[in-house]
Structures are given as structure tokens and as C-alpha cells.
Scaffold this motif. Structure first.
Motif, PDB file in Angstrom:
ATOM      1  N   ALA A  61      41.327 -47.191  63.730  1.00 38.08           N
ATOM      2  CA  ALA A  61      41.723 -46.638  62.437  1.00 38.08           C
ATOM      3  C   ALA A  61      43.238 -46.486  62.380  1.00 38.08           C
ATOM      4  N   PHE A  62      43.846 -46.932  61.277  1.00 41.32           N
ATOM      5  CA  PHE A  62      45.272 -46.729  61.026  1.00 41.32           C
ATOM      6  C   PHE A  62      45.411 -45.653  59.949  1.00 41.32           C
ATOM      7  N   LEU A  63      46.187 -44.604  60.222  1.00 38.19           N
ATOM      8  CA  LEU A  63      46.479 -43.591  59.216  1.00 38.19           C
ATOM      9  C   LEU A  63      47.812 -43.927  58.561  1.00 38.19           C
ATOM     10  N   LEU A  64      47.805 -44.118  57.244  1.00 31.28           N
ATOM     11  CA  LEU A  64      48.985 -44.591  56.529  1.00 31.28           C
ATOM     12  C   LEU A  64      49.572 -43.497  55.638  1.00 31.28           C
ATOM     13  N   ILE A  93      44.109 -44.623  65.855  1.00 24.67           N
ATOM     14  CA  ILE A  93      42.987 -44.145  66.664  1.00 24.67           C
ATOM     15  C   ILE A  93      42.294 -45.358  67.265  1.00 24.67           C
ATOM     16  N   TYR A  94      42.248 -45.419  68.588  1.00 26.74           N
ATOM     17  CA  TYR A  94      41.612 -46.563  69.257  1.00 26.74           C
ATOM     18  C   TYR A  94      41.169 -46.131  70.648  1.00 26.74           C
ATOM     19  N   PHE A  95      40.673 -47.073  71.460  1.00 23.85           N
ATOM     20  CA  PHE A  95      39.998 -46.736  72.712  1.00 23.85           C
ATOM     21  C   PHE A  95      40.886 -46.046  73.741  1.00 23.85           C
ATOM     22  N   ASN A  96      42.215 -46.231  73.695  1.00 24.95           N
ATOM     23  CA  ASN A  96      43.109 -45.549  74.629  1.00 24.95           C
ATOM     24  C   ASN A  96      43.695 -44.267  74.061  1.00 24.95           C
ATOM     25  N   SER A  97      43.432 -43.978  72.816  1.00 27.74           N
ATOM     26  CA  SER A  97      43.899 -42.744  72.178  1.00 27.74           C
ATOM     27  C   SER A  97      42.872 -42.375  71.115  1.00 27.74           C
ATOM     28  N   MET A  98      41.780 -41.767  71.561  1.00 28.31           N
ATOM     29  CA  MET A  98      40.576 -41.641  70.748  1.00 28.31           C
ATOM     30  C   MET A  98      40.614 -40.474  69.764  1.00 28.31           C
ATOM     31  N   ARG A  99      41.523 -39.530  69.963  1.00 24.44           N
ATOM     32  CA  ARG A  99      41.580 -38.362  69.085  1.00 24.44           C
ATOM     33  C   ARG A  99      42.984 -38.185  68.540  1.00 24.44           C
ATOM     34  N   HIS A 100      43.095 -38.040  67.233  1.00 28.13           N
ATOM     35  CA  HIS A 100      44.393 -37.818  66.602  1.00 28.13           C
ATOM     36  C   HIS A 100      44.940 -36.446  66.997  1.00 28.13           C
ATOM     37  N   PRO A 101      46.263 -36.316  67.158  1.00 26.70           N
ATOM     38  CA  PRO A 101      46.850 -35.020  67.535  1.00 26.70           C
ATOM     39  C   PRO A 101      46.458 -33.881  66.595  1.00 26.70           C
ATOM     40  N   SER A 102      46.171 -34.175  65.327  1.00 27.63           N
ATOM     41  CA  SER A 102      45.777 -33.139  64.374  1.00 27.63           C
ATOM     42  C   SER A 102      44.375 -32.613  64.628  1.00 27.63           C
ATOM     43  N   GLY A 103      43.567 -33.381  65.353  1.00 32.66           N
ATOM     44  CA  GLY A 103      42.174 -33.021  65.567  1.00 32.66           C
ATOM     45  C   GLY A 103      41.275 -33.295  64.377  1.00 32.66           C
ATOM     46  N   LYS A 104      41.797 -33.983  63.361  1.00 38.26           N
ATOM     47  CA  LYS A 104      41.036 -34.216  62.130  1.00 38.26           C
ATOM     48  C   LYS A 104      40.353 -35.583  62.081  1.00 38.26           C
ATOM     49  N   ILE A 105      40.636 -36.442  63.040  1.00 37.94           N
ATOM     50  CA  ILE A 105      39.983 -37.751  63.084  1.00 37.94           C
ATOM     51  C   ILE A 105      39.876 -38.201  64.534  1.00 37.94           C
ATOM     52  N   TRP A 106      38.711 -38.743  64.908  1.00 43.57           N
ATOM     53  CA  TRP A 106      38.517 -39.171  66.286  1.00 43.57           C
ATOM     54  C   TRP A 106      37.451 -40.260  66.373  1.00 43.57           C
TER      55      TRP A 106
END
Length: 224
Positions: A61-64, A93-106
Motif C-alpha cells: 500500500a502507498f499512502l499519498l 506498507i509492505y513485507f519489510n515494514s508491515m505497520r505504518h508508524p501511525s498505527g492506522k494501517i498495517w
């Protein structure tokens, strides 16, 4: 009742077909699934056949931001075997960074086979709590080492992306199966959700790419 979309179609995620606000977007599950086309021709299928090699499809997922770009590319960390981990704790968000720092998307995890019913991978997003600076989320699927293994979306059938609300109700689904136009295509921008007049919409895209590296798909979405 869930709305089945065709390529290019868009719906409001919160509203039903009558325009009523019925869906709970506090937590939305974006589920992706696929089947690998069975190998071996007619007789192979008749006598069980072989399901062929394992396919590892990765959801990303790309957050824009308001400019349609990924603003935070995160950190680069040393990894195992001399390989670097890029885009760590970024707006990707991808396999080496599965959770966004905000905790709102994973990302929930990596299922490698595509076997069985239901979602093969899921990305969970708290749409109603996502910071206003994020205006769009683009959902990508790539076949890991697809070029090396000569695996592509022409070999995949019954692929889908769907959105399910916080109460487990399927809001919408977009399905496609591989055909000759997908031969040699190892990545796919499957769909996107975006803000519109204070609400969230879902658009079915289905745009394939020949690369098996999602970072090449990411490049147009980054600031130069």
C-alpha cells in the motif's frame, strides 16, 4: 449487498446503493486473493495434475498526500546477507515494514500459496482515523521473483480485491482473471481509495506492469 465493480468504476465506501450511510469505516479490511491456474492440460486436471510451483504474491500500500505523492520514504537499515531494508517505517506498507508508524494501517502477513478460499493477504486501515495529510491509498500486488521464475498474472485466475467494513460486511469487490494481455506482467495496481468531499471512495484500477519489483511501480508516486 456488496457491489461488484468493473475496471475503472468507482463507489462511495460509506454508502449503499440507495445512498444511505450504512458502512462502518472505523476499520476497513482490504482483502486480496488469487488462484494459480492449474498446470498439465486436460489429462493433468482429470487425474489431479500439478498445481505447479509456489507463487508468492505480495500486497503493498502507498499512502499519498494531496499531490498524489509518497511524502515519507522512511529509513534504510542494514539487513541480513548484506542486503539493505529500505522504506522502513515509511508511507509504504509492505513485507519489510508491515505497520505504518501511525498505527492506522498495517499488513497482516504473507501467505505464499494462494490456496483455499477467502483472502490470501489483508491490509487493515482505520480510514476514519487516518490523518488528513493522507488523501489516497494505492493498493499494489507484485509476484515475488516473478521474472526469475517466469511467473506472471497471465497464469493467475480468480484474482480479487475487496473492502470489508468494521462489522464484517463486504462493501465492494473487484475481480479479474489472467488472459493474454496479462502475460509477462508481474505487478498490478489493483485499486485505490481516496478522499472525496469528506468521504472515502474506492476505484477499481487493474493496471498491470512488467516489473516484479514494486519499487519500480512506486517511483512515479515519489517526489523527484
Amino acid at each position: 449487498m456488496a457491489i461488484n465493480l468493473q475496471k475503472g468504476q468507482t463507489i462511495n465506501l460509506r454508502k449503499n446503493e440507495r445512498g444511505d450511510n450504512v458502512y462502518d469505516l472505523s476499520t476497513v479490511t482490504i482483502g486480496l486473493g488469487w488462484d494459480v491456474r492449474r498446470q498439465g492440460g486436460f489429462f493433468g486436471r482429470l487425474f489431479g495434475g500439478s498445481d505447479g510451483p509456489e507463487y508468492d504474491l505480495d500486497a503493498v500500500a502507498f499512502l499519498l498526500d494531496k499531490n498524489g505523492k509518497v511524502a515519507d520514504l522512511g529509513k534504510t537499515l542494514p539487513g541480513s546477507y548484506g542486503r539493505e531494508v529500505v522504506l522502513y517505517q515509511s508511507d509504504v506498507i509492505y513485507f519489510n515494514s508491515m505497520r505504518h508508524p501511525s498505527g492506522k494501517i498495517w499488513l497482516t502477513g504473507d501467505k505464499r500459496t494462494g490456496a483455499g478460499d477467502g483472502d490470501d493477504e489483508q491490509i487493515i486501515v482505520k480510514l476514519d482515523q487516518l490523518d488528513e495529510r493522507y488523501q489516497k491509498i494505492v493498493f499494489v500486488v507484485s509476484i515475488y521473483q516473478g521474472l526469475i521464475n517466469r511467473q506472471h498474472f497471465g497464469m493467475i485466475e480468480n484474482a480479487f480485491i475487496r473492502a470489508v467494513d468494521a462489522k464484517g460486511r463486504e462493501i465492494t469487490k473487484f475481480s479479474l482473471s489472467g488472459d493474454a494481455s496479462m502475460n509477462g506482467m508481474c505487478s498490478m495496481v489493483f485499486a485505490e481509495v481516496y478522499r472525496h468531499n469528506g468521504d472515502w471512495k474506492f476505484r477499481a484500477i487493474g493496471e498491470p506492469y512488467p516489473t516484479d519489483n514494486f519499487i519500480e511501480v512506486l517511483v512515479p508516486y515519489t517526489y523527484k
